[in-house]
Design a protein around this motif. Sequence first.
Motif, PDB file in Angstrom:
ATOM      1  N   PRO A 115       0.827  -1.203   0.000  1.00 29.14           N
ATOM      2  CA  PRO A 115       0.000   0.000   0.000  1.00 29.14           C
ATOM      3  C   PRO A 115       0.866   1.259   0.000  1.00 29.14           C
ATOM      4  O   PRO A 115       2.052   1.232   0.349  1.00 29.14           O
ATOM      5  CB  PRO A 115      -0.813  -0.129   1.290  1.00 29.14           C
ATOM      6  N   ASP A 116       0.243   2.360  -0.404  1.00 33.05           N
ATOM      7  CA  ASP A 116       0.989   3.616  -0.495  1.00 33.05           C
ATOM      8  C   ASP A 116       1.594   4.026   0.848  1.00 33.05           C
ATOM      9  O   ASP A 116       2.665   4.636   0.884  1.00 33.05           O
ATOM     10  CB  ASP A 116       0.068   4.731  -1.010  1.00 33.05           C
ATOM     11  N   ASN A 117       0.882   3.757   1.921  1.00 31.76           N
ATOM     12  CA  ASN A 117       1.394   4.120   3.252  1.00 31.76           C
ATOM     13  C   ASN A 117       2.414   3.121   3.801  1.00 31.76           C
ATOM     14  O   ASN A 117       2.912   3.283   4.901  1.00 31.76           O
ATOM     15  CB  ASN A 117       0.234   4.228   4.249  1.00 31.76           C
ATOM     16  N   GLY A 118       2.692   2.108   3.032  1.00 33.55           N
ATOM     17  CA  GLY A 118       3.644   1.110   3.479  1.00 33.55           C
ATOM     18  C   GLY A 118       2.961  -0.066   4.142  1.00 33.55           C
ATOM     19  O   GLY A 118       1.742  -0.100   4.329  1.00 33.55           O
ATOM     20  N   LEU A 119       3.773  -1.023   4.525  1.00 35.11           N
ATOM     21  CA  LEU A 119       3.263  -2.242   5.136  1.00 35.11           C
ATOM     22  C   LEU A 119       4.082  -2.534   6.408  1.00 35.11           C
ATOM     23  O   LEU A 119       5.307  -2.445   6.397  1.00 35.11           O
ATOM     24  CB  LEU A 119       3.395  -3.418   4.172  1.00 35.11           C
ATOM     25  N   VAL A 120       3.367  -2.863   7.457  1.00 41.87           N
ATOM     26  CA  VAL A 120       4.005  -3.172   8.735  1.00 41.87           C
ATOM     27  C   VAL A 120       3.891  -4.674   8.981  1.00 41.87           C
ATOM     28  O   VAL A 120       2.828  -5.249   8.790  1.00 41.87           O
ATOM     29  CB  VAL A 120       3.352  -2.388   9.889  1.00 41.87           C
ATOM     30  N   THR A 318       0.055  -5.612   8.299  1.00 42.92           N
ATOM     31  CA  THR A 318      -0.968  -4.570   8.448  1.00 42.92           C
ATOM     32  C   THR A 318      -0.440  -3.270   7.862  1.00 42.92           C
ATOM     33  O   THR A 318       0.770  -3.101   7.675  1.00 42.92           O
ATOM     34  CB  THR A 318      -1.343  -4.370   9.931  1.00 42.92           C
ATOM     35  N   GLU A 319      -1.399  -2.342   7.585  1.00 39.74           N
ATOM     36  CA  GLU A 319      -1.009  -1.040   7.055  1.00 39.74           C
ATOM     37  C   GLU A 319      -0.860  -0.001   8.152  1.00 39.74           C
ATOM     38  O   GLU A 319      -0.006   0.875   8.073  1.00 39.74           O
ATOM     39  CB  GLU A 319      -2.044  -0.555   6.040  1.00 39.74           C
ATOM     40  N   LEU A 324      -6.366  -2.401  17.966  1.00 45.52           N
ATOM     41  CA  LEU A 324      -6.178  -3.821  17.665  1.00 45.52           C
ATOM     42  C   LEU A 324      -7.192  -4.314  16.637  1.00 45.52           C
ATOM     43  O   LEU A 324      -6.859  -5.065  15.733  1.00 45.52           O
ATOM     44  CB  LEU A 324      -6.293  -4.644  18.960  1.00 45.52           C
ATOM     45  N   GLU A 325      -8.442  -3.848  16.761  1.00 47.03           N
ATOM     46  CA  GLU A 325      -9.483  -4.352  15.862  1.00 47.03           C
ATOM     47  C   GLU A 325      -9.286  -3.849  14.440  1.00 47.03           C
ATOM     48  O   GLU A 325      -9.662  -4.518  13.475  1.00 47.03           O
ATOM     49  CB  GLU A 325     -10.859  -3.934  16.373  1.00 47.03           C
ATOM     50  N   ASN A 326      -8.703  -2.661  14.285  1.00 48.10           N
ATOM     51  CA  ASN A 326      -8.518  -2.075  12.948  1.00 48.10           C
ATOM     52  C   ASN A 326      -7.088  -2.219  12.428  1.00 48.10           C
ATOM     53  O   ASN A 326      -6.747  -1.645  11.410  1.00 48.10           O
ATOM     54  CB  ASN A 326      -8.898  -0.592  12.976  1.00 48.10           C
ATOM     55  N   SER A 327      -6.280  -2.927  13.206  1.00 47.41           N
ATOM     56  CA  SER A 327      -4.873  -2.989  12.806  1.00 47.41           C
ATOM     57  C   SER A 327      -4.628  -3.959  11.670  1.00 47.41           C
ATOM     58  O   SER A 327      -3.619  -3.864  10.983  1.00 47.41           O
ATOM     59  CB  SER A 327      -4.019  -3.408  14.014  1.00 47.41           C
ATOM     60  N   ASN A 333      -3.942 -11.759   7.022  1.00 41.42           N
ATOM     61  CA  ASN A 333      -2.827 -11.178   6.275  1.00 41.42           C
ATOM     62  C   ASN A 333      -1.523 -11.597   6.951  1.00 41.42           C
ATOM     63  O   ASN A 333      -1.281 -11.249   8.114  1.00 41.42           O
ATOM     64  CB  ASN A 333      -2.931  -9.653   6.259  1.00 41.42           C
ATOM     65  N   TYR A 334      -0.708 -12.311   6.249  1.00 38.93           N
ATOM     66  CA  TYR A 334       0.496 -12.824   6.899  1.00 38.93           C
ATOM     67  C   TYR A 334       1.526 -13.208   5.839  1.00 38.93           C
ATOM     68  O   TYR A 334       1.246 -13.324   4.646  1.00 38.93           O
ATOM     69  CB  TYR A 334       0.161 -14.051   7.753  1.00 38.93           C
ATOM     70  N   LYS A 335       2.776 -13.385   6.358  1.00 35.67           N
ATOM     71  CA  LYS A 335       3.861 -13.980   5.581  1.00 35.67           C
ATOM     72  C   LYS A 335       4.338 -15.200   6.360  1.00 35.67           C
ATOM     73  O   LYS A 335       4.608 -15.119   7.560  1.00 35.67           O
ATOM     74  CB  LYS A 335       5.016 -12.990   5.404  1.00 35.67           C
TER      75      LYS A 335
END
Length: 462
Positions: A115-120, A318-319, A324-327, A333-335
């Motif tokens: 995503p444009d904001n990056g990925l965490v 996550t983005e 926690l619920e919106n994270s 979503n995982y690697k």
Amino acid sequence: MRKSFLIILYLTAIGQAFGQQTLSFADFMEWVRKYHPISRQADLYLELGRKELQMARGGFDPFLYGNINEKNYQGTEYYNKREGGVSIPTIAGIEVKGLVEQNRGTYLNSENNVPDNGLVALGASLNLGQGLLIDQRRASLRQARIYASSTEEERKKTLNDLYLEATITYWNWAGAYADLQVRDEGLKLAEIRFEGIKSSFEQGDLPAIDTVEAYTQVLNRAIQQQEAGNKFYARTQDLNVYLWDEAQNPFFLDSEITPEPLDSYFEGVLDIQNLRELLVQHPSLRLLDYDLDHLEIERRWKAEQLKPEVKLHYNFLTETFNGLENSGFLENNYKFGFYFSTPLLLRKERGSLGLTKIKINRLGYEKDLRFQDFKATLELEYNNFNVLKNQLAIYSNNILGLEKLLEGERTKFEMGESSLFLVNARETGLLEAMLVKNSIFVKRKISFSKVRTAAGLGFEEL
């Protein structure tokens, strides 16, 4: 110079208890323990252990990383990849990771699209095979802890050697001074007798030959007194090697400072049964124990390497972190990664483990042999101490008998029933016996310290 002068004043104050400028054995040993370079060097072993442990703990320090890869060509941004994160190794063998990833570019590989904001990403790596029970980090930490503990024994061993060397030096110095006193007394007696016989000759009571014999006795004892003085001077120089001030500057004893009398110091009581029990705590044996513990950690790590490498990686993606619920952590979503590797024959691993086992067995045999050697040395030194104690009692009684014989011979000489030759012979025999008694005194005091050193004790409870 001022510091050395103050030290001399200190040593002078110590000697006031004996009515002269005396350096006692206890004060000398305390001085050596505090300020001798080897003593201070021994204290550095502890610092070495602390630094080694600090280095091993550094294997579990969190570390940050980051990288930027960028390509621009003819006005086109091919790719711009940025990644930064933190990795935290844990004592449990799990490595916790967190990273932020931002990628863009016209020709960016599709698997790097974020995503444009990056990925965490936040996750962990776990060894399920080799490294599950023990890994290189944990092995190094445990071995460093063992080394830190062993430095205390290394310090004790060094101090024990210094204790024995300083003890031998002091009592040799004290023995040389006691011998010098005997020679001084012998010379004084010979001079007094010569003057008396000379006066008797002048009055016609004794023949001239007696004056010659008395004078030759003076000359002989003068030579012996000079030799004893030279020996005492040499032993004083040996003692000076062990005297240092707080600033690590060597200093020399004043010529008027003397040791305590040989018969004034009570060593203490040797409880041989207690010493036998303490023998298992001998620093040299304890060092072998720590070496065995070190090798045991190595053996466990070598045995762990027989297992296959099985690594599991799992990261939540996550983005943002808007609660926690919106994270996104609760979403799918995982690697995920799985790694497996193992040699087919394990010859290197099995050979390495076998070498470590051989080292453990060899060190175990060495410890058993060393213990028996120390035990035999302890018994030998304790027996020597008892023999010297008995010899000292015998020689003390012998000297009492020689004193009575000399007194009787002098009485007979004054009555004209003996000769000057016999008086000199009796007196010489007494002086030589006193010298032998001094040597036994010195040997016994050194033997006491040898027994303690054989049991692994030194400055402790001095």
